[in-house]
Write an enzyme that holds these catalytic residues in place. Structure first.
Site, PDB file in Angstrom:
ATOM      1  N   ARG A  30       0.831  -1.207   0.000  1.00  0.00           N
ATOM      2  CA  ARG A  30       0.000   0.000   0.000  1.00  0.00           C
ATOM      3  C   ARG A  30       0.867   1.259   0.000  1.00  0.00           C
ATOM      4  NH1 ARG A  30      -5.039  -1.843   0.358  1.00  0.00           N
ATOM      5  NH2 ARG A  30      -5.229  -3.841   1.430  1.00  0.00           N
ATOM      6  N   ASP A  31       0.452   2.226  -0.812  1.00  0.00           N
ATOM      7  CA  ASP A  31       1.164   3.507  -0.864  1.00  0.00           C
ATOM      8  C   ASP A  31       1.049   4.201   0.493  1.00  0.00           C
ATOM      9  OD1 ASP A  31       2.015   5.519  -3.478  1.00  0.00           O
ATOM     10  OD2 ASP A  31       1.703   6.435  -1.505  1.00  0.00           O
ATOM     11  N   VAL A  97      10.249   8.048  -7.032  1.00  0.00           N
ATOM     12  CA  VAL A  97      11.052   6.881  -6.633  1.00  0.00           C
ATOM     13  C   VAL A  97      11.552   6.187  -7.894  1.00  0.00           C
ATOM     14  CG1 VAL A  97      11.074   4.693  -5.398  1.00  0.00           C
ATOM     15  CG2 VAL A  97       9.714   6.604  -4.505  1.00  0.00           C
ATOM     16  N   HIS A 101       7.558   1.269 -10.663  1.00  0.00           N
ATOM     17  CA  HIS A 101       6.381   0.895  -9.865  1.00  0.00           C
ATOM     18  C   HIS A 101       5.127   1.272 -10.629  1.00  0.00           C
ATOM     19  CE1 HIS A 101       7.754   4.921  -8.727  1.00  0.00           C
ATOM     20  NE2 HIS A 101       6.476   5.242  -8.564  1.00  0.00           N
TER      21      HIS A 101
HETATM   22  P1  5GP Z   1       5.941   8.236  -8.140  1.00  0.00           P
HETATM   23  O1  5GP Z   1       5.595   9.688  -8.041  1.00  0.00           O
HETATM   24  O2  5GP Z   1       7.449   7.992  -8.133  1.00  0.00           O
HETATM   25  O3  5GP Z   1       5.247   7.552  -9.275  1.00  0.00           O
HETATM   26  O4  5GP Z   1       5.321   7.567  -6.851  1.00  0.00           O
HETATM   27  C1  5GP Z   1       6.050   7.201  -5.717  1.00  0.00           C
HETATM   28  C2  5GP Z   1       5.033   6.751  -4.683  1.00  0.00           C
HETATM   29  O5  5GP Z   1       5.727   6.058  -3.656  1.00  0.00           O
HETATM   30  C3  5GP Z   1       4.268   7.903  -4.028  1.00  0.00           C
HETATM   31  O6  5GP Z   1       2.868   7.737  -4.255  1.00  0.00           O
HETATM   32  C4  5GP Z   1       4.653   7.786  -2.555  1.00  0.00           C
HETATM   33  O7  5GP Z   1       3.580   8.099  -1.703  1.00  0.00           O
HETATM   34  C5  5GP Z   1       5.104   6.359  -2.432  1.00  0.00           C
HETATM   35  N1  5GP Z   1       6.116   6.129  -1.408  1.00  0.00           N
HETATM   36  C6  5GP Z   1       7.263   6.839  -1.246  1.00  0.00           C
HETATM   37  N2  5GP Z   1       7.974   6.324  -0.212  1.00  0.00           N
HETATM   38  C7  5GP Z   1       7.247   5.288   0.267  1.00  0.00           C
HETATM   39  C8  5GP Z   1       7.474   4.370   1.345  1.00  0.00           C
HETATM   40  O8  5GP Z   1       8.470   4.416   2.066  1.00  0.00           O
HETATM   41  N3  5GP Z   1       6.513   3.427   1.552  1.00  0.00           N
HETATM   42  C9  5GP Z   1       5.394   3.334   0.779  1.00  0.00           C
HETATM   43  N4  5GP Z   1       4.526   2.365   1.080  1.00  0.00           N
HETATM   44  N5  5GP Z   1       5.149   4.190  -0.239  1.00  0.00           N
HETATM   45  C10 5GP Z   1       6.070   5.150  -0.488  1.00  0.00           C
END
Ligand code: 5GP
Ligand code: ZN
Length: 114
Positions: A30-31, A97, A101
């Site tokens: 889960r996010d 990140v 994903h």
């Molecule tokens: P992006 O913007 O790179 O597509 O999305 C990265 C996602 O990773 C974001 O929605 C953020 O909330 C989530 N995220 C970042 N760090 C963590 C973490 O330590 N644990 C979890 N479960 N989600 C994370």
């Protein structure tokens, strides 16, 4: 595995997360900052920074991620109501990140794209 990758650490269970699915190829959790009632991240267990870094040899992992998404959607009870799968790549898409994903978003009417 890069030592500074947060998702590699989640896969390795070095930092806690709410894992909803895991197999040989992918892990889903889960996010931490959900953007919808159901917000799950599906990641390949292998560290690949972004779609820009995907090789043909690893392209099957995207299929594994999609198949995991189908199963997770059913388990979460959103397969009939609907869900969106998103992979952000690079700055304009808002990738934060750098470990591939797929976001699975569901549980409310989602806005239009872009
Ligand atoms: P992006 O913007 O790179 O597509 O999305 C990265 C996602 O990773 C974001 O929605 C953020 O909330 C989530 N995220 C970042 N760090 C963590 C973490 O330590 N644990 C979890 N479960 N989600 C994370
Ligand atoms: Zn990683």
């Amino acid at each position: 595995m890069p030592t500074d990758c947060i998702f590699c650490k989640i896969i390795a269970k070095e930092i806690p997360s709410d894992v909803v699915y895991a197999d040989e190829y992918v892990t889903a959790f889960r996010d931490i900052q959900p953007a919808a009632p159901t917000h799950i991240l599906i990641v390949p267990n292998k560290h690949i920074a972004s779609i820009n870094d995907l090789t043909e040899a690893d392209a099957h992992l995207l299929g594994k991620m999609n198949f995991a998404a189908k199963q997770i959607a059913k388990a979460e009870g959103v397969d009939e109501s609907g869900y969106r799968l998103i992979i952000n790549t690079g700055a304009d898409a808002g990738q934060i990140v750098f470990h591939i994903h797929m976001h699975l978003l569901a549980g409310k009417k989602l806005g239009r794209l872009g």
